[in-house]
Motif scaffolding. Structure first.
Motif, PDB file in Angstrom:
ATOM      1  N   GLN A 254      30.029  -4.386 -21.451  1.00 22.36           N
ATOM      2  CA  GLN A 254      30.226  -3.842 -22.786  1.00 22.36           C
ATOM      3  C   GLN A 254      28.903  -3.936 -23.563  1.00 22.36           C
ATOM      4  O   GLN A 254      27.892  -4.369 -23.041  1.00 22.36           O
ATOM      5  N   ASP A 255      28.947  -3.543 -24.810  1.00 20.26           N
ATOM      6  CA  ASP A 255      27.728  -3.482 -25.620  1.00 20.26           C
ATOM      7  C   ASP A 255      27.448  -4.831 -26.272  1.00 20.26           C
ATOM      8  O   ASP A 255      27.514  -5.000 -27.487  1.00 20.26           O
ATOM      9  N   GLN A 256      27.177  -5.843 -25.421  1.00 23.84           N
ATOM     10  CA  GLN A 256      26.848  -7.178 -25.923  1.00 23.84           C
ATOM     11  C   GLN A 256      25.571  -7.667 -25.256  1.00 23.84           C
ATOM     12  O   GLN A 256      25.322  -7.375 -24.087  1.00 23.84           O
ATOM     13  N   SER A 257      24.810  -8.421 -25.998  1.00 22.39           N
ATOM     14  CA  SER A 257      23.581  -8.971 -25.436  1.00 22.39           C
ATOM     15  C   SER A 257      23.911 -10.145 -24.522  1.00 22.39           C
ATOM     16  O   SER A 257      25.018 -10.688 -24.540  1.00 22.39           O
ATOM     17  N   VAL A 258      22.929 -10.554 -23.741  1.00 24.48           N
ATOM     18  CA  VAL A 258      23.104 -11.702 -22.849  1.00 24.48           C
ATOM     19  C   VAL A 258      23.379 -12.966 -23.663  1.00 24.48           C
ATOM     20  O   VAL A 258      24.256 -13.764 -23.320  1.00 24.48           O
ATOM     21  N   THR A 259      22.667 -13.154 -24.747  1.00 23.48           N
ATOM     22  CA  THR A 259      22.866 -14.343 -25.580  1.00 23.48           C
ATOM     23  C   THR A 259      24.259 -14.364 -26.200  1.00 23.48           C
ATOM     24  O   THR A 259      24.944 -15.400 -26.185  1.00 23.48           O
ATOM     25  N   GLU A 260      24.705 -13.223 -26.732  1.00 20.06           N
ATOM     26  CA  GLU A 260      26.046 -13.155 -27.306  1.00 20.06           C
ATOM     27  C   GLU A 260      27.102 -13.468 -26.266  1.00 20.06           C
ATOM     28  O   GLU A 260      28.073 -14.193 -26.522  1.00 20.06           O
ATOM     29  N   THR A 261      26.916 -12.935 -25.069  1.00 19.63           N
ATOM     30  CA  THR A 261      27.870 -13.167 -23.987  1.00 19.63           C
ATOM     31  C   THR A 261      27.910 -14.641 -23.609  1.00 19.63           C
ATOM     32  O   THR A 261      28.987 -15.219 -23.425  1.00 19.63           O
ATOM     33  N   ALA A 262      26.739 -15.266 -23.493  1.00 23.65           N
ATOM     34  CA  ALA A 262      26.665 -16.678 -23.106  1.00 23.65           C
ATOM     35  C   ALA A 262      27.479 -17.552 -24.044  1.00 23.65           C
ATOM     36  O   ALA A 262      28.275 -18.389 -23.602  1.00 23.65           O
ATOM     37  N   TYR A 263      27.296 -17.363 -25.347  1.00 27.42           N
ATOM     38  CA  TYR A 263      28.006 -18.192 -26.308  1.00 27.42           C
ATOM     39  C   TYR A 263      29.484 -17.849 -26.381  1.00 27.42           C
ATOM     40  O   TYR A 263      30.317 -18.736 -26.602  1.00 27.42           O
ATOM     41  N   GLU A 264      29.827 -16.601 -26.170  1.00 23.27           N
ATOM     42  CA  GLU A 264      31.236 -16.206 -26.251  1.00 23.27           C
ATOM     43  C   GLU A 264      32.070 -16.795 -25.120  1.00 23.27           C
ATOM     44  O   GLU A 264      33.254 -17.070 -25.290  1.00 23.27           O
ATOM     45  N   VAL A 265      31.464 -17.001 -23.952  1.00 23.98           N
ATOM     46  CA  VAL A 265      32.235 -17.557 -22.832  1.00 23.98           C
ATOM     47  C   VAL A 265      32.110 -19.077 -22.733  1.00 23.98           C
ATOM     48  O   VAL A 265      32.655 -19.682 -21.800  1.00 23.98           O
ATOM     49  N   GLY A 266      31.407 -19.704 -23.684  1.00 25.17           N
ATOM     50  CA  GLY A 266      31.435 -21.164 -23.734  1.00 25.17           C
ATOM     51  C   GLY A 266      30.155 -21.884 -23.390  1.00 25.17           C
ATOM     52  O   GLY A 266      30.106 -23.122 -23.431  1.00 25.17           O
ATOM     53  N   PHE A 267      29.078 -21.169 -23.055  1.00 24.90           N
ATOM     54  CA  PHE A 267      27.791 -21.830 -22.792  1.00 24.90           C
ATOM     55  C   PHE A 267      27.092 -22.090 -24.134  1.00 24.90           C
ATOM     56  O   PHE A 267      27.072 -21.222 -25.014  1.00 24.90           O
ATOM     57  N   ASN A 268      26.510 -23.271 -24.292  1.00 21.91           N
ATOM     58  CA  ASN A 268      25.773 -23.567 -25.528  1.00 21.91           C
ATOM     59  C   ASN A 268      24.271 -23.442 -25.346  1.00 21.91           C
ATOM     60  O   ASN A 268      23.489 -23.866 -26.191  1.00 21.91           O
TER      61      ASN A 268
END
Length: 295
Positions: A254-268
């Motif tokens: 989808q139209d999400q950046s790598v950083t946005e994806t990382a935080y959305e799935v639980g990586f800090n």
């Protein structure tokens, strides 16, 4: 061809695909393992009984803590409620015919208690390999093919032919020497691993601790670790991290950046997400994103 997103309840892991025709509680379809968005059929279970016929390539299945390979031409029976996962075991196509059927449709109602129920409830039969070189196995595999054709052609009264074919397949399965046994202890173990997986799939985007996960399965920390080592050959927190990567694959399309994806799935940490992603997928998240989006 776009990747297929296998429909699974993210909480319970129960498959959400409707396994029935217009009039019958069954479904028969072809599955190409590599076409799934995660590159494999993810961990799930369903109430229906499942018969598999491998028509191209070879696949590896894991059912609970047991693993087996299914070669082209062979098949597999997966019992109701059994947690399982499938992945390609060879390069190229990896396709099988999948027949899912409600247990109550196997035989006449008066025969169900004797001929079906003991096998559905058996804890020693989460799956049964179906070899093509055995007479009983070949009969079942030919039956899967026959049911596939009946559902494609839909000639008059095809439903009756399907029912007769299914009963014949079941007879071959239960008369081939497999004896059903039930263990309350094994059932409890299977339910506890499901409870912990359900908890992970609700809370994976949050901070996950071993204590919380162990409580979800009504286990001690050490027992929780033993369960994950037994079923998944990894630690509980490694399983969580890999599950997060699996969820990220959907978001990266989808139209999400790598950083946005990382935080959305639980990586800090974006750097840890990239490191973990590369280890599991053998490419960076950005490379994956470009590959699936055709950039």
């Amino acid at each position: 061809m776009p990747a297929i997103n296998f429909k699974i309840d993210t909480t319970s892991l129960q498959e959400l695909t409707t396994h029935r025709t217009t009039t019958l509680p069954l479904a028969c379809y072809k599955t190409d393992i590599r076409q799934h968005v995660q590159g494999h059929i993810p961990l799930h279970w369903h109430d229906e009984l499942q018969f598999v016929l491998m028509i191209r390539g070879n696949a590896r299945f894991q059912i609970y803590d047991q693993q087996l390979s299914v070669q082209q031409g062979d098949g597999l029976f997966i019992n109701s409620g059994s947690l399982h996962i499938a992945e390609a075991a060879s390069d190229g196509d990896c396709t099988y015919i999948c027949l899912n059927v409600a247990a109550h449709f196997i035989t006449a109602h008066d025969l169900y208690a004797v001929c079906v129920h003991p096998y559905v409830q058996a804890t020693n039969l989460p799956f049964i390999p179906i070899p093509c070189h055995e007479g009983w196995g070949n009969a079942i595999l030919q039956g899967i093919q026959a049911m596939w054709l009946l559902l494609q052609e839909r000639q008059p009264f095809f439903e009756m032919k399907l029912a007769a074919q299914l009963t014949s397949m079941w007879q071959h399965l239960i008369t081939s020497g497999f004896q059903p046994h039930y263990s309350q202890a094994e059932m409890i173990k299977n339910e506890r691993i499901k409870q912990m997986l359900e908890w992970i799939h609700v809370h994976y985007a949050e901070k996950v601790t071993l204590d919380e996960l162990a409580r979800a399965g009504q286990l001690s920390r050490s027992e929780c670790c033993r369960y994950f080592r037994r079923y998944f050959k990894t630690s509980p927190l490694n399983y969580v991290a890999d599950y997060r990567i699996g969820q990220s694959l959907i978001l990266l399309q989808q139209d999400q950046s790598v950083t946005e994806t990382a935080y959305e799935v639980g990586f800090n940490s974006t750097s840890y997400f990239i490191e973990r992603f590369r280890k599991l997928m053998h490419m960076t998240p950005l490379a994956y994103k470009k590959q699936v989006n055709g950039d």
